[in-house]
Design an enzyme around this catalytic site. Structure first.
Site, mmCIF file in Angstrom:
data_model
loop_
_atom_site.group_PDB
_atom_site.id
_atom_site.type_symbol
_atom_site.label_atom_id
_atom_site.label_comp_id
_atom_site.label_asym_id
_atom_site.label_seq_id
_atom_site.Cartn_x
_atom_site.Cartn_y
_atom_site.Cartn_z
ATOM 1 C CG ASN A 177 -11.791 -0.218 2.134
ATOM 2 O OD1 ASN A 177 -12.328 1.044 1.873
ATOM 3 N ND2 ASN A 177 -10.815 0.017 1.059
ATOM 4 C CB SER B 166 -0.612 -0.155 1.016
ATOM 5 O OG SER B 166 -1.948 -0.345 1.143
ATOM 6 C CE LYS C 82 -10.654 -4.504 4.652
ATOM 7 N NZ LYS C 82 -10.559 -5.040 2.544
ATOM 8 N N GLY D 290 -15.172 -14.358 4.876
ATOM 9 C CA GLY D 290 -14.096 -13.696 5.391
ATOM 10 C C GLY D 290 -14.811 -12.473 5.167
ATOM 11 C CG ASP E 35 -11.916 -3.237 0.003
ATOM 12 O OD1 ASP E 35 -11.268 -2.797 -0.301
ATOM 13 O OD2 ASP E 35 -11.757 -3.790 1.258
#
Length: 491
Positions: free
Chosen positions: A83, A18, A62, A125, A99
């Protein structure tokens, strides 16, 4: 003017890219904030006091961050996952989910149409919830979540053999467990598309299997880049929510994907024994500052003897076994230059390993010019020609780019030529560094990049933002650039 502080919050962030992705998007400081779950709430609530303007949030937090936010967007609430957190000028903390945008961009880029299609989502998940929300928005007819212990699981997955699309949201196949796959595709005769949210390696075993069957497929880097772009726009205050079309930032997202691939991918050299892979590989590594890895050297270290000795004492079969281990080891990493043995690509597992995270360059040298000393399988010219004819189709099928090699003295110019062609598009046989030597960018006052007048219309990006964007992109391509403003409005 102080630097804006941003970053990523998560539990384990050692392999995160990131910071790299966000470095291509703006000049804010982007740090990694690793912490246990019980520290998350305090960190989030204290962002304004600590001067942190915005953060991304990754697994497993999250959902954890949600109770600590003042305002949560409708998409994030509906999914149950945040997120992106922005500390607003009003002192409140805002939560978003970018996302969703990222996954929809990923599908669009991969030309995978889910409308009216049965789709299997592997994993249950947080990422799975976002994917399912996107699939519903895009009109998938039947969305089935496959988990380890649920009603639909990996033991009875064959009853969904009519699925048209498979999306992997699990970490199966992710570095360092390269080569693993969550499912076999053998049973899915109607399969049209495969998506894998994993971005390291760029081509997982699941995607490789799809490619081998001629099925559309795409990896997770595009999703990561797209969601990061949208998050960056929220960080900078250019937009106020996630409701934007995936096409609006397409060119910028593609730029980031390209830069990230150039930074992360290995450069792997294949070709006949004696074609110059080690010499040219070392030259490329020297120019780029990358690590140089020679798989033959790994083999020799593992065996504590030279390759001719391995052949003499244990035979070719033992050498190939050691070579497979060496190729797997070398190919797992990223941002390296790798020279492989001439016969390595002939093994299917080696070919998968080589292509999972690399630009593959085939070095082609005239058979008569191949070096033969110390190479057990390099016999007379006729034997070499026969070997070459067997290997040529494999080299051709794996190569992103082909380079004709000369003498060792030509290594550096050839290395620079290879890099120039790779950075401007792998496989572009016609590209050469001399084609573009310098770009002069002229812009006039009406661009109004300073955002002095009506910033809500023209945007808040500064002239410095514009020039930095141009210069960074040019530097990544190895192109000299000069930016001139004919009338620097508002300076």
């Amino acid at each position: 003017m102080s630097i804006m502080l941003c970053g990523l919050v998560g539990e384990k962030l050692g392999h995160s890219i990131s910071p790299l992705i966000h470095s291509f998007l703006s000049d804010y400081d982007y740090s990694l904030y690793e912490m246990p779950e019980d520290a998350v709430g305090g960190f989030i609530r204290s962002m304004p006091q600590n001067g942190i303007s915005a953060v991304n949030v990754t697994i497993p937090y999250k959902k954890t961050v949600m109770p600590f936010l003042d305002v949560i967007s409708a998409p994030a609430l509906a999914i149950g996952s945040v997120n992106t957190v922005v500390a607003g000028e009003d002192g409140r903390l805002y939560g978003y989910n970018t996302d969703l945008f990222g996954f929809e961009y990923m599908l669009s880029r991969g030309k995978i149409d889910v409308r009216g299609k049965k789709t299997l989502v592997l994993g249950s998940g947080g990422a799975s919830a976002t994917v399912c929300a996107a699939l519903r928005r895009l009109g998938a007819s039947d969305i089935v979540v496959i988990s380890r212990h649920g009603e639909n699981n990996y033991d009875n997955i064959a009853r969904h053999r009519d699925a048209a699309v498979i999306v992997n949201t699990t970490p199966v196949g992710m570095y360092p467990n390269n080569g693993a796959s969550p499912v076999s595709l053998d049973a899915f005769a109607s399969l049209e598309g495969v998506c894998d949210l994993i971005y390291n390696p760029s081509v997982t075993r699941l995607l490789s299997d799809a490619a081998g069957r001629g099925i559309k497929h795409i990896g997770g880097l595009s999703m990561l880049a797209a969601q990061a772009k949208l998050a960056s726009e929220l960080f900078l205050g250019h937009i106020r929510d996630e409701n934007v079309d995936t096409e609006i930032y397409c060119s910028e997202i593609e730029r980031v994907i390209g830069l990230a691939e150039h930074e992360m991918k290995n450069i792997t050299l294949i070709g006949m024994p004696g074609s110059g892979k080690s010499t040219i590989g070392a030259a490329i590594a020297s120019i780029t500052g990358r690590e140089f890895i020679d798989t033959d050297e790994i083999v020799e270290r593992a065996a504590s003897m030279s390759i001719p000795e391995i052949f003499e004492r244990f035979g070719e079969a033992r050498f190939r076994e050691l070579e497979r281990e060496a190729v797997a080891q070398a190919s797992k990493g990223r941002s390296a230059v790798i020279a492989t043995g001439g016969g390595a690509p002939m093994n299917e597992e080696n070919a998968r390993a080589i292509t999972q995270n690399s630009y593959v360059v085939w070095l082609r040298r005239d058979i008569a010019a191949l070096a033969r000393n110390g190479r057990p399988l390099s016999g007379d010219i006729d034997s070499l020609r026969e070997m070459y004819e067997k290997r040529r189709p494999v080299y051709e099928s794996l190569a992103d780019l082909t380079a004709e090699t000369g003498a060792a003295a030509d290594a550096e110019p050839l290395a620079r030529d290879i890099l120039s062609r790779l950075w401007r598009g792998a496989g572009d046989e016609g590209a050469r560094q001399e084609d573009i030597m310098k770009i002069l960018v002229l812009n006039g006052p009406n661009l109004n990049m300073l955002g002095i007048r009506e910033p809500d219309i023209y945007g808040r990006r500064t002239y410095a933002d514009l020039t930095a964007f141009i210069e960074d992109a040019a530097a990544a391509l190895g192109i000299e650039v000069e930016v001139k403003q004919s009338n620097h409005e508002g300076a």
